[in-house]
Design an enzyme around this catalytic site. Sequence first.
Site, PDB file in Angstrom:
ATOM      1  N   GLY A  73      -0.267  -2.144   0.409  1.00 31.53           N
ATOM      2  CA  GLY A  73       0.800  -1.707   1.299  1.00 31.53           C
ATOM      3  C   GLY A  73       0.313  -1.006   2.556  1.00 31.53           C
ATOM      4  N   ASN A 153       9.792   6.596  -0.977  1.00 29.19           N
ATOM      5  CA  ASN A 153       8.911   6.682  -2.140  1.00 29.19           C
ATOM      6  C   ASN A 153       9.037   7.998  -2.902  1.00 29.19           C
ATOM      7  OD1 ASN A 153       7.658   7.378   0.487  1.00 29.19           O
ATOM      8  ND2 ASN A 153       6.004   8.191  -0.791  1.00 29.19           N
ATOM      9  N   GLN A 181       8.098   0.404  -2.195  1.00 30.15           N
ATOM     10  CA  GLN A 181       8.798   0.904  -3.384  1.00 30.15           C
ATOM     11  C   GLN A 181       9.956   0.003  -3.811  1.00 30.15           C
ATOM     12  OE1 GLN A 181       8.058   3.430  -5.382  1.00 30.15           O
ATOM     13  NE2 GLN A 181       6.306   4.130  -4.177  1.00 30.15           N
ATOM     14  N   THR A 239     -12.776 -13.539   2.074  1.00 24.66           N
ATOM     15  CA  THR A 239     -12.565 -14.351   0.876  1.00 24.66           C
ATOM     16  C   THR A 239     -11.395 -13.799   0.078  1.00 24.66           C
ATOM     17  OG1 THR A 239     -14.914 -14.870   0.771  1.00 24.66           O
ATOM     18  CG2 THR A 239     -13.637 -15.193  -1.257  1.00 24.66           C
ATOM     19  N   CYS A 327      -0.206   9.865  -2.635  1.00 30.88           N
ATOM     20  CA  CYS A 327      -1.179   9.865  -1.538  1.00 30.88           C
ATOM     21  C   CYS A 327      -1.382  11.248  -0.940  1.00 30.88           C
ATOM     22  CB  CYS A 327      -0.740   8.900  -0.440  1.00 30.88           C
ATOM     23  SG  CYS A 327      -0.402   7.252  -1.067  1.00 30.88           S
TER      24      CYS A 327
END
Length: 400
Positions: A73, A153, A181, A239, A327
Amino acid sequence: MEQQLIYLDNAATTKVNPKVLEAMLPYFSEKFGNPSAVYGFASANKQAITEAREHIAEVLGAKTEEIYFTAGGSESDNWALKAAAEAYGSKGKHIITTKIEHHAILHTCEYLESRGFEITYLDVDESGVVDMEQLKEAIRPDTILISVMFANNEIGTIEPIAEIGKLTKEEGILFHTDAVQAFGHVPIKVDEMGIDMLSASGHKLNGPKGIGFLYIRKGVKIRSFVHGGAQERKRRAGTENVPGIIGIGAAAKLCAETMEERSAREKKLRDHLIDRVMKEIPYTRLNGHRVSRLPNNANFSFQFVEGESLLIMLDMAGICASSGSACTSGSLDPSHVLLAIGLPHEIAHGSLRLTLGEDTTLEQIDYVVDKLKEIVEKLRSMSPLYEDFINKGSEVAQAD
């Protein structure tokens, strides 16, 4: 007897669903090929990636080629804002967002301010809802982007996304929403809601960590964010994380199939939790909109209680919870979201976020509330502020 673990921090991360894990496992071992290779063994993985992209597009009502995989995110948010600023900066340098966004948006906006962009941070009401009139007034001729999260959130409030999308279409402004969320938890249709870009992450919907996506509406001139190879139609080099992509695709498909039933179940448990806490623990506030909120989110502020002590004592009782965003859990500052809805510092510090998951039971909710009552009572008994408050109350009662 070993203490039961009760996990009520699903907004921080979720357990990978066994069906999702089963879908992923072969791509760590026997199906390990690089999707960019031309031989059949590897190109089969390219097809598997396309199928995962189709699952996500179907959930959003989007085109398959509008889904771009990222590392999560935060990367998706950074890509949407920085690339939009770069692509449309010649048209204008004004961006509108809100004061309650995730830090992946707020810190990106700070970065863009240092690059000469002007950001308007919208207020929200006491429930955390954006004021549409204030949004309309904030729009200027040089506004190039509006970014408003789908659901908060921390407090779970769902924003009027369709209204905002309608406004941005009328004004000819790009509209991005951070749906980290919300995706997989509530219905989202990008065309009906007028969304141009949307960010989401795998680990919030019982998928793996380290994988997310950015929906970019066809025709939006967003350039590469990671330069290198030609992966993701030359817009995001590197990748591909094949197991992760398979995982988020499987999780999205599963969420779509079970959303209605799961949402109804979570709402019933959430409302039971909210009702008991509000009735049985005095001097408590429910944060966020009472109705227009995520099915699994409950956020409370307890007066005369310090949030960190509350979390530690819940942990000792085998309960995993949080005071807000994972966070910012190392920060001593009160949540910017709670301050934005008007809570004073001392009440914002006593906040608790409980977010339910697919394994949460009614018995667990009742156990948590019982423990919460004990812990809040114990912490308040040690608070001189609470003692003063009670004494003043009894003095007033005697005077009456």
